[in-house]
Design a protein around this motif. Structure first.
Motif, PDB file in Angstrom:
ATOM      1  N   ARG A   1       6.760  -8.018  -9.603  1.00  0.00           N
ATOM      2  CA  ARG A   1       5.327  -8.304  -9.533  1.00  0.00           C
ATOM      3  C   ARG A   1       4.713  -8.348 -10.934  1.00  0.00           C
ATOM      4  O   ARG A   1       3.901  -9.227 -11.244  1.00  0.00           O
ATOM      5  N   ASN A   2       5.097  -7.406 -11.773  1.00  0.00           N
ATOM      6  CA  ASN A   2       4.535  -7.355 -13.119  1.00  0.00           C
ATOM      7  C   ASN A   2       4.933  -8.579 -13.934  1.00  0.00           C
ATOM      8  O   ASN A   2       4.119  -9.146 -14.672  1.00  0.00           O
TER       9      ASN A   2
ATOM     10  N   CYS B   1       6.915 -12.186  -3.477  1.00  0.00           N
ATOM     11  CA  CYS B   1       6.794 -10.768  -3.117  1.00  0.00           C
ATOM     12  C   CYS B   1       6.023 -10.530  -1.822  1.00  0.00           C
ATOM     13  O   CYS B   1       6.058  -9.419  -1.282  1.00  0.00           O
TER      14      CYS B   1
ATOM     15  N   GLU C   1      12.069  -0.597  -4.353  1.00  0.00           N
ATOM     16  CA  GLU C   1      10.615  -0.706  -4.497  1.00  0.00           C
ATOM     17  C   GLU C   1      10.205  -0.819  -5.958  1.00  0.00           C
ATOM     18  O   GLU C   1       9.283  -1.562  -6.308  1.00  0.00           O
ATOM     19  N   GLU C   2      10.909  -0.091  -6.823  1.00  0.00           N
ATOM     20  CA  GLU C   2      10.616  -0.182  -8.257  1.00  0.00           C
ATOM     21  C   GLU C   2      10.999  -1.556  -8.809  1.00  0.00           C
ATOM     22  O   GLU C   2      10.305  -2.112  -9.676  1.00  0.00           O
TER      23      GLU C   2
ATOM     24  N   GLU D   1       8.325  -3.943  -7.787  1.00  0.00           N
ATOM     25  CA  GLU D   1       7.127  -3.751  -8.606  1.00  0.00           C
ATOM     26  C   GLU D   1       7.326  -4.367  -9.986  1.00  0.00           C
ATOM     27  O   GLU D   1       6.395  -4.955 -10.557  1.00  0.00           O
TER      28      GLU D   1
END
Length: 262
Positions: free
Chosen positions: A178-179, A144, A171-172, A175
């Motif tokens: 990333r989670n 990322c 972008e979502e 994210e």
């Protein structure tokens, strides 16, 4: 319980080798063969250090039929690769300790293999040398933040997620990634039993692994050491092989010798 039968794929270990140290290098991204890691470990025989190399899941002969090269088909494959590598490495280290009778053990790895090495070193119940080379503190950094973010099929991930959920922006999706990858954050893992035997080797001009990520690991594991070599993510290893071997030797030297029960 220790198995009395050596795991498949291991080279025979003689009684004489019980007086040796052993290192266990984990595969980095794209490392489908044993050559790169044996090139690192071969010269260590002069230091009385043996090397065991594991072929990682999803690599080499363990690669799924539909997978091309190192490009994993699913995000879940990345997590499965890591989990299987960690459990297999832990089992092999247990065998080396209980059945092969090595007095000192260490685990190292390059890039992705460095993350796995850090996790194994963290979870191992006794002190071992832990040597993450060119390694981030989390896969989030590589996928990322680093250059691999340009090689990830973000739109395909968005389309896949949109089948099961409401439409998402890129972008979502990032994210969400990333989670998911936060599960690989090594700073959340326990501190290894002997932090003084933890040596990170990082590159000054690494486009994959930013400096702050390496320093987060050092901060999370007080007593560990970071060594810097000049170069990028690949060139530093090619040009400074000796520095990486030196870290293996020094990490093992910081451990107390354990007499073999055999």
């Amino acid at each position: 319980m220790c198995s009395a039968v050596p795991p498949l794929g291991l080279l025979p270990i003689t009684r004489q080798q019980q007086h040796m140290d052993t290192s266990f290098p984990s595969a980095g991204t794209g490392d489908h063969t044993f050559e790169r890691r044996l090139r690192l470990g071969g010269p260590l025989l002069k230091e009385n250090i043996a090397t065991m190399v594991l072929e990682s899941p999803f690599y080499g002969k363990r690669r799924p039929l539909l997978q091309r090269g190192s490009k994993l088909l699913c995000v879940s494959d990345l997590l499965l690769l890591g989990r299987a590598t960690i459990e297999e490495a832990r089992s092999l280290l247990h065998w080396l300790d209980c059945e092969a009778g090595f007095g000192k053990m260490g685990i190292c790895g390059l890039s992705m293999g460095g993350v796995h090495a850090a996790m194994v070193g963290s979870l191992h119940p006794t002190p071992i040398a832990t040597l993450p080379f060119l390694s981030p503190h989390s896969a989030v950094v590589a996928f990322c933040e680093g250059v691999l973010k340009h090689a990830t099929a973000w739109e395909a991930l968005r389309d896949d997620l949109s089948v099961h959920e409401a439409s998402m922006t890129l972008e979502e999706v990032k994210e969400r990634m990333r989670n998911v990858l936060s599960l690989t954050d090594v700073t959340r893992f326990p501190i290894p039993k002997d932090p003084s035997a933890v040596i990170f080797v990082a590159a000054t001009d690494d486009g994959y692994i930013p400096r702050h990520s390496v320093l987060e690991l050092e901060k999370a594991w007080p007593g560990s050491e970071v060594r810097w070599v000049r170069g990028g993510h690949v060139s530093s290893f090619l040009l400074h092989n000796g520095a990486f071997r030196r870290a293996v030797v020094d990490g093992l030297n910081r451990l107390q010798w354990k007499e073999s029960p055999l």
